[in-house]
Design a protein around this motif. Structure first.
Motif, short mmCIF file in Angstrom:
data_model
loop_
_atom_site.label_atom_id
_atom_site.label_comp_id
_atom_site.label_asym_id
_atom_site.label_seq_id
_atom_site.Cartn_x
_atom_site.Cartn_y
_atom_site.Cartn_z
N PHE A 24 0.84 -1.20 0.00
CA PHE A 24 0.00 0.00 0.00
C PHE A 24 0.87 1.25 0.00
O PHE A 24 0.63 2.20 -0.75
CB PHE A 24 -0.91 -0.01 1.23
CG PHE A 24 -1.99 1.04 1.21
CD1 PHE A 24 -3.29 0.70 0.90
CD2 PHE A 24 -1.71 2.37 1.52
CE1 PHE A 24 -4.30 1.66 0.89
CE2 PHE A 24 -2.69 3.33 1.52
CZ PHE A 24 -3.99 2.98 1.20
N ALA A 25 1.90 1.25 0.84
CA ALA A 25 2.78 2.42 0.92
C ALA A 25 3.48 2.67 -0.41
O ALA A 25 3.62 3.82 -0.85
CB ALA A 25 3.81 2.21 2.03
N HIS A 26 3.94 1.61 -1.05
CA HIS A 26 4.59 1.76 -2.35
C HIS A 26 3.63 2.34 -3.38
O HIS A 26 3.98 3.26 -4.13
CB HIS A 26 5.11 0.40 -2.84
CG HIS A 26 5.59 0.41 -4.26
ND1 HIS A 26 6.83 0.91 -4.62
CD2 HIS A 26 4.98 0.02 -5.42
CE1 HIS A 26 6.97 0.82 -5.92
NE2 HIS A 26 5.87 0.28 -6.43
N GLU A 27 2.41 1.81 -3.43
CA GLU A 27 1.46 2.28 -4.43
C GLU A 27 0.99 3.70 -4.14
O GLU A 27 0.77 4.49 -5.06
CB GLU A 27 0.28 1.31 -4.52
CG GLU A 27 0.70 -0.06 -5.03
CD GLU A 27 -0.49 -0.96 -5.34
OE1 GLU A 27 -1.65 -0.53 -5.12
OE2 GLU A 27 -0.26 -2.09 -5.79
N LEU A 32 -0.52 6.34 -7.00
CA LEU A 32 -1.80 6.93 -6.66
C LEU A 32 -2.25 7.96 -7.71
O LEU A 32 -3.43 7.99 -8.10
CB LEU A 32 -1.75 7.58 -5.28
CG LEU A 32 -3.06 8.20 -4.79
CD1 LEU A 32 -4.18 7.15 -4.77
CD2 LEU A 32 -2.87 8.81 -3.40
N SER A 33 -1.36 8.81 -8.15
CA SER A 33 -1.76 9.83 -9.13
C SER A 33 -2.26 9.17 -10.41
O SER A 33 -3.17 9.70 -11.08
CB SER A 33 -0.58 10.75 -9.44
OG SER A 33 0.49 10.04 -10.04
N HIS A 34 -1.70 8.02 -10.75
CA HIS A 34 -2.15 7.32 -11.96
C HIS A 34 -3.51 6.65 -11.73
O HIS A 34 -4.36 6.64 -12.63
CB HIS A 34 -1.11 6.29 -12.38
CG HIS A 34 0.25 6.88 -12.60
ND1 HIS A 34 0.49 7.86 -13.55
CD2 HIS A 34 1.45 6.67 -11.98
CE1 HIS A 34 1.76 8.21 -13.52
NE2 HIS A 34 2.37 7.51 -12.57
N TYR A 35 -3.73 6.13 -10.54
CA TYR A 35 -5.06 5.58 -10.22
C TYR A 35 -6.12 6.68 -10.31
O TYR A 35 -7.23 6.45 -10.81
CB TYR A 35 -5.07 4.97 -8.81
CG TYR A 35 -4.55 3.55 -8.74
CD1 TYR A 35 -5.20 2.52 -9.41
CD2 TYR A 35 -3.41 3.24 -8.00
CE1 TYR A 35 -4.74 1.22 -9.33
CE2 TYR A 35 -2.94 1.93 -7.92
CZ TYR A 35 -3.61 0.93 -8.59
OH TYR A 35 -3.15 -0.36 -8.54
N VAL A 36 -5.80 7.85 -9.82
CA VAL A 36 -6.76 8.96 -9.89
C VAL A 36 -7.03 9.33 -11.34
O VAL A 36 -8.18 9.56 -11.73
CB VAL A 36 -6.22 10.18 -9.10
CG1 VAL A 36 -7.09 11.41 -9.35
CG2 VAL A 36 -6.17 9.86 -7.61
N ALA A 74 -3.47 2.68 4.78
CA ALA A 74 -3.78 1.26 4.86
C ALA A 74 -4.54 0.98 6.15
O ALA A 74 -4.11 1.38 7.23
CB ALA A 74 -2.48 0.44 4.82
N ASP A 75 -5.66 0.29 6.00
CA ASP A 75 -6.48 -0.04 7.16
C ASP A 75 -7.09 -1.42 6.92
O ASP A 75 -7.98 -1.58 6.08
CB ASP A 75 -7.59 1.00 7.33
CG ASP A 75 -8.38 0.82 8.62
OD1 ASP A 75 -8.60 -0.34 9.03
OD2 ASP A 75 -8.78 1.83 9.22
N VAL A 326 7.58 -4.75 -8.72
CA VAL A 326 8.20 -3.65 -7.97
C VAL A 326 9.67 -3.45 -8.35
O VAL A 326 10.23 -2.37 -8.19
CB VAL A 326 8.06 -3.89 -6.46
CG1 VAL A 326 8.95 -5.04 -5.99
CG2 VAL A 326 8.33 -2.62 -5.68
N HIS A 327 10.29 -4.50 -8.89
CA HIS A 327 11.71 -4.39 -9.25
C HIS A 327 11.95 -3.38 -10.36
O HIS A 327 13.05 -2.83 -10.47
CB HIS A 327 12.26 -5.75 -9.68
CG HIS A 327 12.30 -6.76 -8.57
ND1 HIS A 327 12.97 -6.55 -7.39
CD2 HIS A 327 11.76 -8.01 -8.48
CE1 HIS A 327 12.84 -7.61 -6.60
NE2 HIS A 327 12.11 -8.50 -7.25
N LEU A 328 10.94 -3.14 -11.21
CA LEU A 328 11.15 -2.21 -12.32
C LEU A 328 11.37 -0.78 -11.81
O LEU A 328 12.26 -0.08 -12.31
CB LEU A 328 9.95 -2.25 -13.28
CG LEU A 328 10.12 -1.47 -14.58
CD1 LEU A 328 11.30 -2.01 -15.38
CD2 LEU A 328 8.84 -1.53 -15.41
#
Length: 495
Positions: A24-27, A32-36, A74-75, A326-328
């Motif tokens: 969650f922290a990574h995303e 996040l801006s891309h999800y929005v 994250a919850d 995540v490695h990318l």
């Protein structure tokens, strides 16, 4: 807010602490801006299909616009520590509840891979920008040293006279080659997966071409399963970065060798140097070791991305999309770091021309030229000429003669042993082992001749400008798409 009726309970502490919360922290930090942006593009499609009216779309768009990393967390109980559910909760807990059809006919699978691909494109383009900067610095430095002689080495031994400009022109060519390959990869992977659904497509008449345009993609990924299952784009991008990192590590090895006390051909400024804690006389260049170490990180991540996909099913899986994917980003961060460090080295390095010239004079680097001239001017068969020249160099070394102090009688004696004459011996030796003449003895295109190096650099500078323009066009498409999405979705759209 309950998010499922399929299972009871919430994620365990260990599951949340070891997997979900870090993910969650990574995303939240990188996706996040891309999800929005994806949500805002989807909203325009709901509006076009008549599933929401203009006021409802405007209210939801405004709520999405207020979403940032500080607004969600994250919850395990509220959102199962999942960023998509956290986004839903943020919108649904706003002053105006979303319309009933919001998120109908939707899947996390295609939204997730779309966000990941958008982030990867951003990282990939940022690496290209750093490479363009490095290319400009390399060509500028090379242009200042096209006629500065230094020994070139093969198999660890001094071989022929080259120049720092010639060596750097090779790096300029490799840099442009990397930029071309990356541009091809970018275009090959510039296909929007949004609208692929979970794996088999979607049921509403989504206009996938409009979704792709809203998000700055050049086209749609035509096959829904490829859209959510394929991660070829990750291995393609990673391979490009790893390939050039391997090249940079080789050039860095040259700089490490030439900067060592055994050669002393180059120096770095104090602000890029280090010291020994125990030996006060030492002046180290650990920045070069750091660059080479980070090259290894970039190469290693490419292997991780490939290994993480091997033997997995061809569908969306968290093993591939999250554990491996995540490695990318990690690779891109390491690549950008080593490129910035390399840029600092290139702009700060000083070549010690006196020591390089002395090293050329100490060795007999004109042996190849001497053998050629013995054939072309004295008629000695080429292999025999090689023997004569080699015999002369061996005996000159045994006598302690430097290349700039030739012995004509010795050459005559070596030629006579093979039944030939080498005349005029004085002129043959003087011109064959003359350092500056040695640079200009090579005439072929692409050679070390200062004029040929100048031509190479001019070509690379033109290509660099072309590549800069190509990358800028792709950046403009992404920027314009983001600007359009920032315009509120308040007008009913037609099909």
């Amino acid at each position: 807010m309950a998010v499922t009726g399929r299972i009871d309970g919430t994620p365990s502490d260990v599951w949340n602490e070891e997997v979900l919360a870090p993910q969650f922290a990574h995303e939240a930090a990188h996706l996040l801006s891309h999800y929005v942006a994806i949500e805002r593009a989807l909203l325009r499609e709901y509006l076009r299909m008549g599933l929401v009216d203009a006021p409802g779309a405007a209210a939801l768009d405004a709520r999405l616009g207020s979403l940032d990393a500080d607004a969600i967390r994250a919850d395990p109980r509220r959102n199962m520590s999942d960023i998509s559910f956290a986004l839903e909760y943020h919108v649904q807990s706003g002053p105006t509840p979303p319309f009933a059809a919001w998120h109908v006919d939707r899947s996390r699978n295609d939204a997730q891979v779309c966000a990941q691909l958008m982030a990867a494109r951003t990282d990939f383009a940022a690496v290209a920008t750093d490479l363009l900067d490095l290319g400009r610095a390399v060509t500028a430095l090379a242009a200042r040293h096209t006629d500065t002689p230094m020994p070139g080495y093969t198999h660890g031994q001094a071989a022929q006279i080259i120049t720092p400009g010639y060596h750097l022109a090779a790096l300029a060519a490799e840099t442009n080659g990397a930029l071309r390959r990356m541009l091809h990869t970018y275009d090959e992977t510039d296909a929007c997966p949004l609208g692929s659904g979970a794996m088999a497509g979607q049921e509403l008449p989504w206009d996938r071409a409009r979704l792709a345009d809203h998000l700055g993609f050049a086209r749609v990924q035509p096959h829904a399963l490829v859209g959510v299952a394929s991660r070829t784009w990750t291995t393609s991008m990673a391979s490009d970065l790893a390939g050039h990192a391997a090249v940079l590590s080789r050039f860095t090895t040259d700089l490490m060798t030439w900067g060592g006390s055994g050669f002393g051909f180059l120096d770095l400024p104090d602000d890029l140097a280090g010291i020994s804690a125990a030996m006060p006389q030492k002046r180290n260049f650990p920045v070069l070791e750091r660059i080479r170490g980070r090259c290894a990180q970039v190469v290693g991540r490419a292997g991780d991305l490939t290994a993480g996909q091997r033997n997995t099913p061809y569908s969306n899986t968290v093993e591939v999309s999250k554990e491996t994917g995540v490695h990318l980003h990690t690779q891109a961060v390491a690549m950008r770091s080593l490129l910035r460090l390399t840029h600092a080295v290139v702009t700060g390095v000083t070549y010690r021309t006196d020591r390089m010239r002395t090293a050329c004079a100490d060795d007999h680097l004109g042996g190849f030229t001497l053998a050629n001239r013995l054939t072309l001017e004295c008629g000695i068969p080429w292999r025999t000429a090689q023997i004569v020249a080699g015999r002369y160099v061996r005996r000159a070394v045994e006598k302690g003669l430097r290349a700039d102090r030739p012995d004509a009688e010795l050459l005559r004696a070596c030629a006579a042993e093979s039944g030939h004459e080498a005349e005029p011996a004085d002129l043959l030796l003087a011109e064959s082992f003359d350092i500056d003449r040695g640079l200009r003895a090579k005439r072929s295109a692409g050679s070390v001749h200062p004029d040929r190096v100048g031509e190479l650099l001019a070509d690379e500078e033109r290509e660099l400008r072309r590549l800069d323009a190509e990358w800028s066009r792709r950046a403009t498409r992404r920027t314009e798409a983001a600007r359009r999405l920032d315009t509120p979705a308040t007008v009913r759209e037609s099909a």
